[in-house]
Design a protein around this motif. Sequence first.
Motif, PDB file in Angstrom:
ATOM      1  N   THR A  23       0.830  -1.207   0.000  1.00 16.94           N
ATOM      2  CA  THR A  23       0.000   0.000   0.000  1.00 16.94           C
ATOM      3  C   THR A  23       0.868   1.262   0.000  1.00 16.94           C
ATOM      4  O   THR A  23       0.464   2.304  -0.516  1.00 16.94           O
ATOM      5  CB  THR A  23      -0.922   0.007   1.240  1.00 16.94           C
ATOM      6  OG1 THR A  23      -1.720  -1.173   1.226  1.00 16.94           O
ATOM      7  CG2 THR A  23      -1.849   1.216   1.226  1.00 16.94           C
ATOM      8  N   PHE A  24       2.075   1.150   0.567  1.00 17.87           N
ATOM      9  CA  PHE A  24       2.988   2.297   0.599  1.00 17.87           C
ATOM     10  C   PHE A  24       3.584   2.490  -0.792  1.00 17.87           C
ATOM     11  O   PHE A  24       4.242   1.592  -1.333  1.00 17.87           O
ATOM     12  CB  PHE A  24       4.094   2.065   1.636  1.00 17.87           C
ATOM     13  CG  PHE A  24       3.580   1.976   3.040  1.00 17.87           C
ATOM     14  CD1 PHE A  24       3.348   3.126   3.777  1.00 17.87           C
ATOM     15  CD2 PHE A  24       3.315   0.741   3.623  1.00 17.87           C
ATOM     16  CE1 PHE A  24       2.868   3.053   5.079  1.00 17.87           C
ATOM     17  CE2 PHE A  24       2.833   0.660   4.920  1.00 17.87           C
ATOM     18  CZ  PHE A  24       2.604   1.816   5.652  1.00 17.87           C
ATOM     19  N   ARG A  25       3.343   3.660  -1.367  1.00 17.56           N
ATOM     20  CA  ARG A  25       3.775   3.947  -2.729  1.00 17.56           C
ATOM     21  C   ARG A  25       4.523   5.281  -2.770  1.00 17.56           C
ATOM     22  O   ARG A  25       4.497   6.038  -1.799  1.00 17.56           O
ATOM     23  CB  ARG A  25       2.566   4.025  -3.679  1.00 17.56           C
ATOM     24  CG  ARG A  25       1.648   2.816  -3.645  1.00 17.56           C
ATOM     25  CD  ARG A  25       0.513   2.991  -4.652  1.00 17.56           C
ATOM     26  NE  ARG A  25      -0.285   4.179  -4.399  1.00 17.56           N
ATOM     27  CZ  ARG A  25      -1.381   4.205  -3.634  1.00 17.56           C
ATOM     28  NH1 ARG A  25      -1.796   3.101  -3.045  1.00 17.56           N
ATOM     29  NH2 ARG A  25      -2.050   5.335  -3.467  1.00 17.56           N
ATOM     30  N   ASP A  26       5.167   5.538  -3.906  1.00 16.39           N
ATOM     31  CA  ASP A  26       5.886   6.805  -4.052  1.00 16.39           C
ATOM     32  C   ASP A  26       4.949   7.998  -3.890  1.00 16.39           C
ATOM     33  O   ASP A  26       5.324   9.027  -3.326  1.00 16.39           O
ATOM     34  CB  ASP A  26       6.564   6.881  -5.426  1.00 16.39           C
ATOM     35  CG  ASP A  26       7.768   5.961  -5.523  1.00 16.39           C
ATOM     36  OD1 ASP A  26       8.275   5.550  -4.469  1.00 16.39           O
ATOM     37  OD2 ASP A  26       8.191   5.657  -6.652  1.00 16.39           O
ATOM     38  N   ASP A  27       3.726   7.851  -4.416  1.00 13.28           N
ATOM     39  CA  ASP A  27       2.778   8.959  -4.323  1.00 13.28           C
ATOM     40  C   ASP A  27       1.997   8.967  -3.012  1.00 13.28           C
ATOM     41  O   ASP A  27       1.225   9.876  -2.750  1.00 13.28           O
ATOM     42  CB  ASP A  27       1.801   8.917  -5.509  1.00 13.28           C
ATOM     43  CG  ASP A  27       0.961   7.649  -5.516  1.00 13.28           C
ATOM     44  OD1 ASP A  27       1.417   6.635  -4.946  1.00 13.28           O
ATOM     45  OD2 ASP A  27      -0.139   7.662  -6.098  1.00 13.28           O
ATOM     46  N   ARG A  28       2.206   7.928  -2.194  1.00 15.05           N
ATOM     47  CA  ARG A  28       1.539   7.862  -0.886  1.00 15.05           C
ATOM     48  C   ARG A  28       2.449   7.111   0.086  1.00 15.05           C
ATOM     49  O   ARG A  28       2.215   5.953   0.413  1.00 15.05           O
ATOM     50  CB  ARG A  28       0.180   7.165  -1.028  1.00 15.05           C
ATOM     51  CG  ARG A  28      -0.687   7.245   0.240  1.00 15.05           C
ATOM     52  CD  ARG A  28      -1.115   8.682   0.543  1.00 15.05           C
ATOM     53  NE  ARG A  28      -1.745   8.776   1.822  1.00 15.05           N
ATOM     54  CZ  ARG A  28      -3.043   8.503   2.068  1.00 15.05           C
ATOM     55  NH1 ARG A  28      -3.827   8.122   1.074  1.00 15.05           N
ATOM     56  NH2 ARG A  28      -3.536   8.642   3.278  1.00 15.05           N
ATOM     57  N   PRO A  29       3.521   7.781   0.562  1.00 14.44           N
ATOM     58  CA  PRO A  29       4.507   7.087   1.399  1.00 14.44           C
ATOM     59  C   PRO A  29       4.103   6.859   2.852  1.00 14.44           C
ATOM     60  O   PRO A  29       4.759   6.097   3.555  1.00 14.44           O
ATOM     61  CB  PRO A  29       5.724   8.009   1.315  1.00 14.44           C
ATOM     62  CG  PRO A  29       5.133   9.368   1.111  1.00 14.44           C
ATOM     63  CD  PRO A  29       3.923   9.160   0.249  1.00 14.44           C
ATOM     64  N   SER A  30       3.046   7.529   3.326  1.00 16.35           N
ATOM     65  CA  SER A  30       2.651   7.346   4.726  1.00 16.35           C
ATOM     66  C   SER A  30       1.131   7.258   4.854  1.00 16.35           C
ATOM     67  O   SER A  30       0.390   7.857   4.065  1.00 16.35           O
ATOM     68  CB  SER A  30       3.189   8.498   5.589  1.00 16.35           C
ATOM     69  OG  SER A  30       2.558   9.717   5.248  1.00 16.35           O
ATOM     70  N   TRP A  31       0.710   6.472   5.853  1.00 17.57           N
ATOM     71  CA  TRP A  31      -0.720   6.246   6.093  1.00 17.57           C
ATOM     72  C   TRP A  31      -0.979   6.234   7.592  1.00 17.57           C
ATOM     73  O   TRP A  31      -0.147   5.812   8.378  1.00 17.57           O
ATOM     74  CB  TRP A  31      -1.158   4.893   5.538  1.00 17.57           C
ATOM     75  CG  TRP A  31      -1.036   4.718   4.058  1.00 17.57           C
ATOM     76  CD1 TRP A  31       0.098   4.480   3.346  1.00 17.57           C
ATOM     77  CD2 TRP A  31      -2.111   4.737   3.113  1.00 17.57           C
ATOM     78  NE1 TRP A  31      -0.187   4.360   2.018  1.00 17.57           N
ATOM     79  CE2 TRP A  31      -1.526   4.508   1.832  1.00 17.57           C
ATOM     80  CE3 TRP A  31      -3.489   4.932   3.209  1.00 17.57           C
ATOM     81  CZ2 TRP A  31      -2.288   4.458   0.668  1.00 17.57           C
ATOM     82  CZ3 TRP A  31      -4.247   4.877   2.047  1.00 17.57           C
ATOM     83  CH2 TRP A  31      -3.653   4.659   0.797  1.00 17.57           C
ATOM     84  N   SER A  32      -2.187   6.645   7.959  1.00 18.49           N
ATOM     85  CA  SER A  32      -2.611   6.508   9.360  1.00 18.49           C
ATOM     86  C   SER A  32      -3.294   5.149   9.509  1.00 18.49           C
ATOM     87  O   SER A  32      -3.623   4.488   8.508  1.00 18.49           O
ATOM     88  CB  SER A  32      -3.589   7.617   9.734  1.00 18.49           C
ATOM     89  OG  SER A  32      -4.824   7.443   9.032  1.00 18.49           O
ATOM     90  N   LEU A  33      -3.498   4.746  10.731  1.00 24.23           N
ATOM     91  CA  LEU A  33      -4.171   3.474  10.996  1.00 24.23           C
ATOM     92  C   LEU A  33      -5.564   3.465  10.367  1.00 24.23           C
ATOM     93  O   LEU A  33      -5.959   2.486   9.717  1.00 24.23           O
ATOM     94  CB  LEU A  33      -4.263   3.240  12.505  1.00 24.23           C
ATOM     95  CG  LEU A  33      -5.081   2.030  12.966  1.00 24.23           C
ATOM     96  CD1 LEU A  33      -4.496   0.739  12.424  1.00 24.23           C
ATOM     97  CD2 LEU A  33      -5.155   1.985  14.500  1.00 24.23           C
ATOM     98  N   ALA A  34      -6.304   4.548  10.552  1.00 27.17           N
ATOM     99  CA  ALA A  34      -7.655   4.628  10.004  1.00 27.17           C
ATOM    100  C   ALA A  34      -7.654   4.550   8.475  1.00 27.17           C
ATOM    101  O   ALA A  34      -8.492   3.886   7.865  1.00 27.17           O
ATOM    102  CB  ALA A  34      -8.331   5.923  10.466  1.00 27.17           C
TER     103      ALA A  34
END
Length: 260
Positions: A23-34
């Motif tokens: 799920t971690f991608r160059d265009d989305r390197p960080s995510w919250s738990l939710a």
Amino acid sequence: MKQSQKPYAGTQAVLRALYLLKTFRDDRPSWSLAELSKELKLNKTTVYRLLTALESEGLVRRQLDAENYALGPEMVTLGARAMRSYSLRDACRAELKTLAEISHETATLEILSGRDVLILDEIRGSHLLGSVPSVGTRWPAFATSTGKAMLAHLPEDQVSIILKGSLHQYTPKTITDPARLRKEFEETRRRGYAIADEVLELGFRAVGAALFQHDGEVAGAISLGGPVVRFQAERMSEFGKRISAVAKRISTRLGYETRL
């Protein structure tokens, strides 16, 4: 009645962990738990357990805000191991052997490592007088044919980092002025190969050409080099055109579509 085949125990958890990492991608390197819970369509408790397990192994890490997650340092280690066993060496090996056999000079495969080039593979020429075995050694990128070949095709921000600070004068012919080096990079792009004419060591010349992977990113570079006594100036163009043609073939094998 034929029973449906059940997955091996633990398979679901492993697959979920892999899906989470991807799920971690160059265009989305960080995510919250939710956000991860919503993206993966899993409840927060399950995602939190996966994150905790992955974090304990260094595969993900919490960012400074302690709310978002990103890929961890162990992913870099795994990626480096994968690169070392990557098919790049296999894709180049036969071509390097042919280059060395035809030219009787040493052919190498190198990748960028920080501000240096790292020699991954080398096929020595048939002459007694030549370069010493050097697989695994590093040389400054700005003073090698392979380094110049790669720098000519890297984004400007990466080039600036590599050329930042003092550049060592290895020989009287070493170019240490970033502006002059950038001119060389322009010529390298136009010509299709880079030249290192006694800039790292007096009496040694080399030509190098960049390799490209399927997404157009620089994968590495190959070179052909030898002592000046055999690597005469008039042969530089011949060797350069040969190394450029081989680099194009290898890049095609890596999935790169050559731009016309």
